[in-house]
Design a protein around this motif. Structure first.
Motif, short mmCIF file in Angstrom:
data_model
loop_
_atom_site.label_atom_id
_atom_site.label_comp_id
_atom_site.label_asym_id
_atom_site.label_seq_id
_atom_site.Cartn_x
_atom_site.Cartn_y
_atom_site.Cartn_z
N ASN A 129 0.83 -1.21 0.00
CA ASN A 129 0.00 0.00 0.00
C ASN A 129 0.87 1.27 0.00
O ASN A 129 0.50 2.29 0.56
N TYR A 130 2.00 1.18 -0.67
CA TYR A 130 2.95 2.29 -0.79
C TYR A 130 2.28 3.55 -1.33
O TYR A 130 1.46 3.49 -2.25
N PHE A 160 0.26 8.84 -5.60
CA PHE A 160 -0.09 7.61 -6.29
C PHE A 160 0.48 6.42 -5.54
O PHE A 160 1.29 6.57 -4.62
N GLY A 161 0.05 5.22 -5.94
CA GLY A 161 0.42 4.01 -5.22
C GLY A 161 1.52 3.19 -5.87
O GLY A 161 2.20 3.64 -6.81
N LYS A 162 1.66 1.99 -5.37
CA LYS A 162 2.76 1.10 -5.73
C LYS A 162 2.82 0.81 -7.23
O LYS A 162 3.88 0.94 -7.84
N GLU A 163 1.71 0.41 -7.83
CA GLU A 163 1.73 0.02 -9.24
C GLU A 163 2.12 1.18 -10.15
O GLU A 163 2.89 1.01 -11.08
N LEU A 208 10.62 -1.86 5.09
CA LEU A 208 10.03 -1.56 3.79
C LEU A 208 9.62 -0.08 3.76
O LEU A 208 9.12 0.44 4.76
N ARG A 209 9.83 0.55 2.63
CA ARG A 209 9.40 1.94 2.51
C ARG A 209 7.90 1.95 2.24
O ARG A 209 7.42 1.31 1.31
N ALA A 210 7.16 2.69 3.07
CA ALA A 210 5.70 2.75 2.96
C ALA A 210 5.22 4.07 2.38
O ALA A 210 4.12 4.14 1.83
N GLY A 211 6.03 5.12 2.50
CA GLY A 211 5.61 6.42 1.99
C GLY A 211 6.79 7.30 1.66
O GLY A 211 7.88 7.15 2.22
#
Length: 149
Positions: A53-54, A64-67, A139-142
């Motif tokens: 949910n980056y 925007f998100g991960k994808e 993990l990088r989340a934001g």
């Protein structure tokens, strides 16, 4: 039987090392690895270093998100590989880390230089990153950045 006990003790001892707890030392190592992968355009490595949910925010686009970010990284990697993007330097300094158990707020200054489509660039950014520890790794989340002079 003694060999089995010894193997079990080794496994228990190994699984309880400080590598399985969030530490600033492990976070810094993850940040360095992330920055190296970003500089070189290693999308495969970066994919495993961000949360599902980056959230990515910068001065150019709406969050925007991960994808979407991975799509941007695929394009960036192609540019690096075909030579239209040359990253001569990508440095993070003024690093500050605020630990909150299994979450960390990371702020820093990023300086990057190189050329894109034959045009030289030299840019500086203030960044804020949110990192989370998932039980085995950071993990990088934001991410958020602001362009600075």
């Amino acid at each position: 039987m003694n060999k089995l006990v010894a193997i079990c003790l080794i496994l228990v001892t190994t699984s309880c090392t400080k590598e399985n707890v969030p530490s600033e030392k492990n976070l810094v190592a993850a940040i360095v690895e992330f920055n190296q992968a970003y500089k070189s355009g290693n999308v495969d490595r970066l994919t495993g270093m961000i949360t599902n949910n980056y959230v990515h925010t910068n001065a150019s686009w709406k969050s925007f998100g991960k994808e979407t970010w991975l799509g941007y990284m695929e394009d960036r990697s192609k540019k690096i590989n075909n030579g239209t993007l040359v990253v001569e330097s990508y440095e993070m300094d003024e690093l500050s880390i605020e630990m909150h158990n299994d979450t960390a707020i990371v702020t820093a200054k990023i300086s990057t230089a190189g050329s894109e489509d034959g045009e030289p660039f030299n840019k500086n950014f203030r960044v804020t990153n949110i990192w989370v520890f998932d039980g085995s790794r950071w993990l990088r989340a934001g991410f958020h950045d602001t362009h600075i002079q």
